[in-house]
Write a protein that holds these residues in place. Structure first.
Motif, PDB file in Angstrom:
ATOM      1  N   GLU A  21       0.829  -1.212   0.000  1.00 32.70           N
ATOM      2  CA  GLU A  21       0.000   0.000   0.000  1.00 32.70           C
ATOM      3  C   GLU A  21       0.860   1.258   0.000  1.00 32.70           C
ATOM      4  O   GLU A  21       0.605   2.201  -0.751  1.00 32.70           O
ATOM      5  N   ARG A  22       1.893   1.279   0.838  1.00 31.62           N
ATOM      6  CA  ARG A  22       2.778   2.453   0.908  1.00 31.62           C
ATOM      7  C   ARG A  22       3.540   2.657  -0.400  1.00 31.62           C
ATOM      8  O   ARG A  22       3.616   3.765  -0.913  1.00 31.62           O
ATOM      9  N   LYS A  23       4.085   1.587  -0.933  1.00 29.81           N
ATOM     10  CA  LYS A  23       4.867   1.684  -2.166  1.00 29.81           C
ATOM     11  C   LYS A  23       3.973   1.991  -3.366  1.00 29.81           C
ATOM     12  O   LYS A  23       4.377   2.724  -4.274  1.00 29.81           O
ATOM     13  N   ALA A  24       2.770   1.439  -3.391  1.00 31.83           N
ATOM     14  CA  ALA A  24       1.851   1.683  -4.505  1.00 31.83           C
ATOM     15  C   ALA A  24       1.446   3.151  -4.555  1.00 31.83           C
ATOM     16  O   ALA A  24       1.335   3.737  -5.641  1.00 31.83           O
ATOM     17  N   LYS A  25       1.241   3.737  -3.403  1.00 33.63           N
ATOM     18  CA  LYS A  25       0.881   5.157  -3.356  1.00 33.63           C
ATOM     19  C   LYS A  25       2.017   6.003  -3.924  1.00 33.63           C
ATOM     20  O   LYS A  25       1.796   6.896  -4.740  1.00 33.63           O
ATOM     21  N   LYS A  26       3.234   5.699  -3.526  1.00 31.95           N
ATOM     22  CA  LYS A  26       4.394   6.427  -4.031  1.00 31.95           C
ATOM     23  C   LYS A  26       4.566   6.191  -5.531  1.00 31.95           C
ATOM     24  O   LYS A  26       4.852   7.118  -6.290  1.00 31.95           O
ATOM     25  N   ALA A  27       4.387   4.940  -5.967  1.00 29.83           N
ATOM     26  CA  ALA A  27       4.517   4.610  -7.389  1.00 29.83           C
ATOM     27  C   ALA A  27       3.484   5.371  -8.223  1.00 29.83           C
ATOM     28  O   ALA A  27       3.796   5.874  -9.306  1.00 29.83           O
ATOM     29  N   ALA A  28       2.263   5.483  -7.710  1.00 21.60           N
ATOM     30  CA  ALA A  28       1.224   6.229  -8.426  1.00 21.60           C
ATOM     31  C   ALA A  28       1.594   7.698  -8.536  1.00 21.60           C
ATOM     32  O   ALA A  28       1.382   8.323  -9.588  1.00 21.60           O
ATOM     33  N   TYR A  29       2.149   8.266  -7.483  1.00 23.85           N
ATOM     34  CA  TYR A  29       2.600   9.658  -7.541  1.00 23.85           C
ATOM     35  C   TYR A  29       3.697   9.836  -8.586  1.00 23.85           C
ATOM     36  O   TYR A  29       3.712  10.820  -9.326  1.00 23.85           O
ATOM     37  N   ILE A  30       4.608   8.885  -8.646  1.00 19.48           N
ATOM     38  CA  ILE A  30       5.689   8.957  -9.635  1.00 19.48           C
ATOM     39  C   ILE A  30       5.114   8.898 -11.048  1.00 19.48           C
ATOM     40  O   ILE A  30       5.488   9.692 -11.918  1.00 19.48           O
ATOM     41  N   ILE A  31       4.203   7.969 -11.287  1.00 17.41           N
ATOM     42  CA  ILE A  31       3.583   7.841 -12.608  1.00 17.41           C
ATOM     43  C   ILE A  31       2.859   9.133 -12.976  1.00 17.41           C
ATOM     44  O   ILE A  31       3.011   9.648 -14.087  1.00 17.41           O
ATOM     45  N   ASP A  32       2.070   9.670 -12.051  1.00 15.74           N
ATOM     46  CA  ASP A  32       1.338  10.912 -12.336  1.00 15.74           C
ATOM     47  C   ASP A  32       2.297  12.061 -12.623  1.00 15.74           C
ATOM     48  O   ASP A  32       2.070  12.855 -13.539  1.00 15.74           O
ATOM     49  N   HIS A  33       3.365  12.148 -11.862  1.00 15.88           N
ATOM     50  CA  HIS A  33       4.345  13.215 -12.061  1.00 15.88           C
ATOM     51  C   HIS A  33       5.039  13.088 -13.412  1.00 15.88           C
ATOM     52  O   HIS A  33       5.154  14.056 -14.164  1.00 15.88           O
ATOM     53  N   GLU A  34       5.497  11.882 -13.718  1.00 17.98           N
ATOM     54  CA  GLU A  34       6.268  11.671 -14.941  1.00 17.98           C
ATOM     55  C   GLU A  34       5.419  11.756 -16.209  1.00 17.98           C
ATOM     56  O   GLU A  34       5.954  12.004 -17.279  1.00 17.98           O
ATOM     57  N   THR A  35       4.121  11.531 -16.094  1.00 21.71           N
ATOM     58  CA  THR A  35       3.235  11.655 -17.257  1.00 21.71           C
ATOM     59  C   THR A  35       2.535  13.008 -17.282  1.00 21.71           C
ATOM     60  O   THR A  35       1.689  13.242 -18.133  1.00 21.71           O
ATOM     61  N   MET A  36       2.886  13.872 -16.346  1.00 22.73           N
ATOM     62  CA  MET A  36       2.256  15.189 -16.212  1.00 22.73           C
ATOM     63  C   MET A  36       0.730  15.061 -16.122  1.00 22.73           C
ATOM     64  O   MET A  36      -0.008  15.812 -16.744  1.00 22.73           O
ATOM     65  N   GLY A  37       0.269  14.064 -15.382  1.00 25.36           N
ATOM     66  CA  GLY A  37      -1.155  13.863 -15.152  1.00 25.36           C
ATOM     67  C   GLY A  37      -1.882  13.103 -16.242  1.00 25.36           C
ATOM     68  O   GLY A  37      -3.070  12.808 -16.104  1.00 25.36           O
ATOM     69  N   GLN A  38      -1.197  12.764 -17.328  1.00 24.29           N
ATOM     70  CA  GLN A  38      -1.856  12.071 -18.437  1.00 24.29           C
ATOM     71  C   GLN A  38      -2.335  10.675 -18.042  1.00 24.29           C
ATOM     72  O   GLN A  38      -3.317  10.188 -18.592  1.00 24.29           O
ATOM     73  N   ALA A  39      -1.654  10.051 -17.097  1.00 25.82           N
ATOM     74  CA  ALA A  39      -2.044   8.698 -16.690  1.00 25.82           C
ATOM     75  C   ALA A  39      -3.430   8.682 -16.055  1.00 25.82           C
ATOM     76  O   ALA A  39      -4.191   7.738 -16.237  1.00 25.82           O
ATOM     77  N   ARG A  40      -3.747   9.734 -15.308  1.00 27.44           N
ATOM     78  CA  ARG A  40      -5.054   9.772 -14.637  1.00 27.44           C
ATOM     79  C   ARG A  40      -6.212   9.783 -15.630  1.00 27.44           C
ATOM     80  O   ARG A  40      -7.294   9.299 -15.338  1.00 27.44           O
ATOM     81  N   ASP A  41      -5.981  10.354 -16.799  1.00 29.20           N
ATOM     82  CA  ASP A  41      -7.024  10.453 -17.815  1.00 29.20           C
ATOM     83  C   ASP A  41      -6.764   9.529 -19.001  1.00 29.20           C
ATOM     84  O   ASP A  41      -7.302   9.734 -20.077  1.00 29.20           O
ATOM     85  N   ALA A  42      -5.927   8.533 -18.800  1.00 28.00           N
ATOM     86  CA  ALA A  42      -5.562   7.628 -19.891  1.00 28.00           C
ATOM     87  C   ALA A  42      -6.765   6.822 -20.358  1.00 28.00           C
ATOM     88  O   ALA A  42      -7.659   6.505 -19.564  1.00 28.00           O
ATOM     89  N   PRO A  43      -6.782   6.467 -21.635  1.00 30.61           N
ATOM     90  CA  PRO A  43      -7.874   5.630 -22.137  1.00 30.61           C
ATOM     91  C   PRO A  43      -7.833   4.236 -21.516  1.00 30.61           C
ATOM     92  O   PRO A  43      -6.803   3.795 -21.011  1.00 30.61           O
ATOM     93  N   ALA A  44      -8.955   3.558 -21.587  1.00 30.63           N
ATOM     94  CA  ALA A  44      -9.088   2.229 -20.981  1.00 30.63           C
ATOM     95  C   ALA A  44      -8.064   1.231 -21.515  1.00 30.63           C
ATOM     96  O   ALA A  44      -7.656   0.316 -20.795  1.00 30.63           O
ATOM     97  N   CYS A  45      -7.615   1.417 -22.743  1.00 27.82           N
ATOM     98  CA  CYS A  45      -6.645   0.485 -23.324  1.00 27.82           C
ATOM     99  C   CYS A  45      -5.293   0.532 -22.605  1.00 27.82           C
ATOM    100  O   CYS A  45      -4.463  -0.355 -22.788  1.00 27.82           O
ATOM    101  N   MET A  46      -5.065   1.531 -21.749  1.00 34.16           N
ATOM    102  CA  MET A  46      -3.809   1.659 -21.012  1.00 34.16           C
ATOM    103  C   MET A  46      -3.904   1.136 -19.583  1.00 34.16           C
ATOM    104  O   MET A  46      -2.920   1.158 -18.849  1.00 34.16           O
TER     105      MET A  46
END
Length: 116
Positions: A21-46
């Motif tokens: 849980e702790r690492k997943a939260k950090k990993a999600a923050y990294i993904i959101d940061h590195e994609t400049m928020g694009q991951a949050r609105d990514a299409p279902a195919c992703m």
């Protein structure tokens, strides 16, 4: 978060759930940061790619990867240590993200490192 504990275990993850849980939260923050928020609105195919990327990041974080200017390995007998620089950590992180987040939709294109 982009994964669940069940999916993490299916991908070969071995961390206990509370550490996951702790690492997943950090990993999600990294993904959101590195994609400049694009991951949050990514299409279902992703969705699967984002889940797999988060699981890979969780294991990498648990292994101590991506620490800037830290000790990568250490040996006590005869003293030996290998250091990793911040630039090396950054490059390794971008490679991991590129493995998962560029096909079928390139989520890294807006972050300026689409061709890592």
């Amino acid at each position: 978060m982009y994964s669940t504990y069940g999916k993490y275990q299916e991908n070969g993850g071995t961390l206990p759930q509370d550490e996951y849980e702790r690492k997943a939260k950090k990993a999600a923050y990294i993904i959101d940061h590195e994609t400049m928020g694009q991951a949050r609105d990514a299409p279902a195919c992703m969705a699967d790619a984002l889940c797999d990327c988060e699981c890979a990041l969780i294991d990498a974080l648990a292994a101590g990867n991506f620490s800037s200017d830290g000790v990568q390995s250490f040996s006590n007998d005869g003293y030996s240590e290998t250091r990793v620089t911040g630039a090396e950590s950054r490059t390794a992180l971008r490679r991991l993200l590129a493995d998962y987040l560029t096909v079928p939709v390139n989520l890294l294109v807006f972050a300026g490192h689409a061709f890592v």
